[in-house]
Design a protein around this motif. Sequence first.
Motif, PDB file in Angstrom:
ATOM      1  N   ALA A 164       0.835  -1.208   0.000  1.00 22.22           N
ATOM      2  CA  ALA A 164       0.000   0.000   0.000  1.00 22.22           C
ATOM      3  C   ALA A 164       0.867   1.254   0.000  1.00 22.22           C
ATOM      4  N   THR A 165       1.955   1.235   0.763  1.00 22.23           N
ATOM      5  CA  THR A 165       2.862   2.370   0.808  1.00 22.23           C
ATOM      6  C   THR A 165       3.518   2.579  -0.548  1.00 22.23           C
ATOM      7  N   ALA A 166       3.932   1.488  -1.186  1.00 25.06           N
ATOM      8  CA  ALA A 166       4.546   1.592  -2.516  1.00 25.06           C
ATOM      9  C   ALA A 166       3.569   2.203  -3.520  1.00 25.06           C
ATOM     10  N   GLU A 167       2.295   1.832  -3.449  1.00 26.02           N
ATOM     11  CA  GLU A 167       1.293   2.413  -4.346  1.00 26.02           C
ATOM     12  C   GLU A 167       1.140   3.914  -4.111  1.00 26.02           C
ATOM     13  N   LEU A 168       1.182   4.336  -2.840  1.00 31.81           N
ATOM     14  CA  LEU A 168       1.083   5.763  -2.538  1.00 31.81           C
ATOM     15  C   LEU A 168       2.294   6.527  -3.058  1.00 31.81           C
ATOM     16  N   ILE A 169       3.478   5.934  -2.916  1.00 31.31           N
ATOM     17  CA  ILE A 169       4.689   6.570  -3.428  1.00 31.31           C
ATOM     18  C   ILE A 169       4.608   6.696  -4.944  1.00 31.31           C
ATOM     19  N   ASP A 170       4.164   5.640  -5.616  1.00 35.32           N
ATOM     20  CA  ASP A 170       4.027   5.665  -7.065  1.00 35.32           C
ATOM     21  C   ASP A 170       3.038   6.748  -7.498  1.00 35.32           C
ATOM     22  N   ALA A 171       1.918   6.853  -6.793  1.00 34.91           N
ATOM     23  CA  ALA A 171       0.926   7.884  -7.115  1.00 34.91           C
ATOM     24  C   ALA A 171       1.496   9.284  -6.891  1.00 34.91           C
ATOM     25  N   ALA A 172       2.283   9.450  -5.826  1.00 35.86           N
ATOM     26  CA  ALA A 172       2.900  10.753  -5.556  1.00 35.86           C
ATOM     27  C   ALA A 172       3.909  11.101  -6.651  1.00 35.86           C
ATOM     28  N   LEU A 173       4.655  10.121  -7.114  1.00 30.22           N
ATOM     29  CA  LEU A 173       5.594  10.372  -8.212  1.00 30.22           C
ATOM     30  C   LEU A 173       4.846  10.773  -9.480  1.00 30.22           C
ATOM     31  N   ASP A 174       3.728  10.088  -9.755  1.00 34.11           N
ATOM     32  CA  ASP A 174       2.906  10.443 -10.915  1.00 34.11           C
ATOM     33  C   ASP A 174       2.386  11.870 -10.800  1.00 34.11           C
ATOM     34  N   ALA A 175       1.970  12.255  -9.603  1.00 35.59           N
ATOM     35  CA  ALA A 175       1.390  13.576  -9.391  1.00 35.59           C
ATOM     36  C   ALA A 175       2.433  14.692  -9.449  1.00 35.59           C
ATOM     37  N   SER A 176       3.699  14.347  -9.329  1.00 39.54           N
ATOM     38  CA  SER A 176       4.751  15.366  -9.280  1.00 39.54           C
ATOM     39  C   SER A 176       4.948  16.090 -10.600  1.00 39.54           C
ATOM     40  N   GLY A 177       4.569  15.460 -11.695  1.00 31.33           N
ATOM     41  CA  GLY A 177       4.790  16.067 -12.999  1.00 31.33           C
ATOM     42  C   GLY A 177       6.152  15.732 -13.581  1.00 31.33           C
ATOM     43  N   ASP A 178       7.088  15.371 -12.724  1.00 35.57           N
ATOM     44  CA  ASP A 178       8.425  14.968 -13.169  1.00 35.57           C
ATOM     45  C   ASP A 178       8.905  13.857 -12.242  1.00 35.57           C
ATOM     46  N   ARG A 179       8.520  12.638 -12.583  1.00 35.91           N
ATOM     47  CA  ARG A 179       8.825  11.487 -11.736  1.00 35.91           C
ATOM     48  C   ARG A 179      10.307  11.377 -11.410  1.00 35.91           C
ATOM     49  N   THR A 180      11.155  11.573 -12.424  1.00 36.19           N
ATOM     50  CA  THR A 180      12.590  11.398 -12.217  1.00 36.19           C
ATOM     51  C   THR A 180      13.130  12.398 -11.207  1.00 36.19           C
ATOM     52  N   SER A 181      12.786  13.667 -11.362  1.00 38.76           N
ATOM     53  CA  SER A 181      13.264  14.683 -10.413  1.00 38.76           C
ATOM     54  C   SER A 181      12.760  14.409  -9.006  1.00 38.76           C
ATOM     55  N   ALA A 182      11.493  14.042  -8.905  1.00 36.31           N
ATOM     56  CA  ALA A 182      10.929  13.742  -7.584  1.00 36.31           C
ATOM     57  C   ALA A 182      11.622  12.536  -6.960  1.00 36.31           C
ATOM     58  N   LEU A 183      11.879  11.522  -7.778  1.00 29.61           N
ATOM     59  CA  LEU A 183      12.539  10.314  -7.284  1.00 29.61           C
ATOM     60  C   LEU A 183      13.966  10.624  -6.829  1.00 29.61           C
ATOM     61  N   VAL A 184      14.690  11.411  -7.601  1.00 28.94           N
ATOM     62  CA  VAL A 184      16.057  11.796  -7.228  1.00 28.94           C
ATOM     63  C   VAL A 184      16.026  12.589  -5.921  1.00 28.94           C
ATOM     64  N   HIS A 185      15.088  13.521  -5.807  1.00 23.92           N
ATOM     65  CA  HIS A 185      14.979  14.314  -4.578  1.00 23.92           C
ATOM     66  C   HIS A 185      14.703  13.392  -3.385  1.00 23.92           C
ATOM     67  N   PHE A 186      13.786  12.434  -3.577  1.00 19.71           N
ATOM     68  CA  PHE A 186      13.478  11.481  -2.506  1.00 19.71           C
ATOM     69  C   PHE A 186      14.713  10.663  -2.147  1.00 19.71           C
ATOM     70  N   ALA A 187      15.407  10.150  -3.155  1.00 21.97           N
ATOM     71  CA  ALA A 187      16.585   9.299  -2.907  1.00 21.97           C
ATOM     72  C   ALA A 187      17.650  10.042  -2.117  1.00 21.97           C
ATOM     73  N   ARG A 188      17.766  11.331  -2.340  1.00 19.60           N
ATOM     74  CA  ARG A 188      18.761  12.128  -1.601  1.00 19.60           C
ATOM     75  C   ARG A 188      18.343  12.395  -0.166  1.00 19.60           C
ATOM     76  N   SER A 189      17.066  12.144   0.137  1.00 19.71           N
ATOM     77  CA  SER A 189      16.577  12.434   1.488  1.00 19.71           C
ATOM     78  C   SER A 189      16.623  11.228   2.423  1.00 19.71           C
ATOM     79  N   VAL A 190      16.931  10.046   1.892  1.00 23.02           N
ATOM     80  CA  VAL A 190      16.930   8.846   2.732  1.00 23.02           C
ATOM     81  C   VAL A 190      18.249   8.702   3.475  1.00 23.02           C
ATOM     82  N   ASP A 191      18.211   7.984   4.583  1.00 22.72           N
ATOM     83  CA  ASP A 191      19.440   7.773   5.346  1.00 22.72           C
ATOM     84  C   ASP A 191      20.300   6.699   4.662  1.00 22.72           C
ATOM     85  N   PRO A 192      21.543   6.556   5.063  1.00 19.60           N
ATOM     86  CA  PRO A 192      22.455   5.614   4.392  1.00 19.60           C
ATOM     87  C   PRO A 192      21.953   4.168   4.355  1.00 19.60           C
TER      88      PRO A 192
END
Length: 124
Positions: A83-111
């Motif tokens: 369910a969480t993965a589906e919400l993340i996917d929907a949020a990426l779709d809603a961003s208008g630029d999935r790649t940029s949003a994904l890169v921004h998210f990836a930079r925010s995670v801990d090691p």
Amino acid sequence: MTRSTTRPGELERAIMNVLWDATGPMSVREVQDALEAGTGEGRGLAYTTVMTVLDRLGAKEMVDRERDGRAFRYTPSQSRESATAELIDAALDASGDRTSALVHFARSVDPAEAAALRRALDGV
């Protein structure tokens, strides 16, 4: 019908957490009692309110229900992680630029999370 990818409301999330933490199917009353016992969120909630939210979750295909006498018992139709993965996917779709949003998210995670993402991407 496809699952809804809209963000669940606060009470829907609380009910889903109760169902995900349960060891088996739950009645409306058991969900209501668990809400009150675990977080106090069930305090003051009418039985019919909990039943209505469970019905809505069923319409969104987030829960399955089975008849148990005159009542129904509810279980999650997917895991918390799915369910969480589906919400993340929907949020990426809603961003208008999935790649940029994904890169921004990836930079925010801990090691440790970044390492888990690398393993998942490498197919480990």
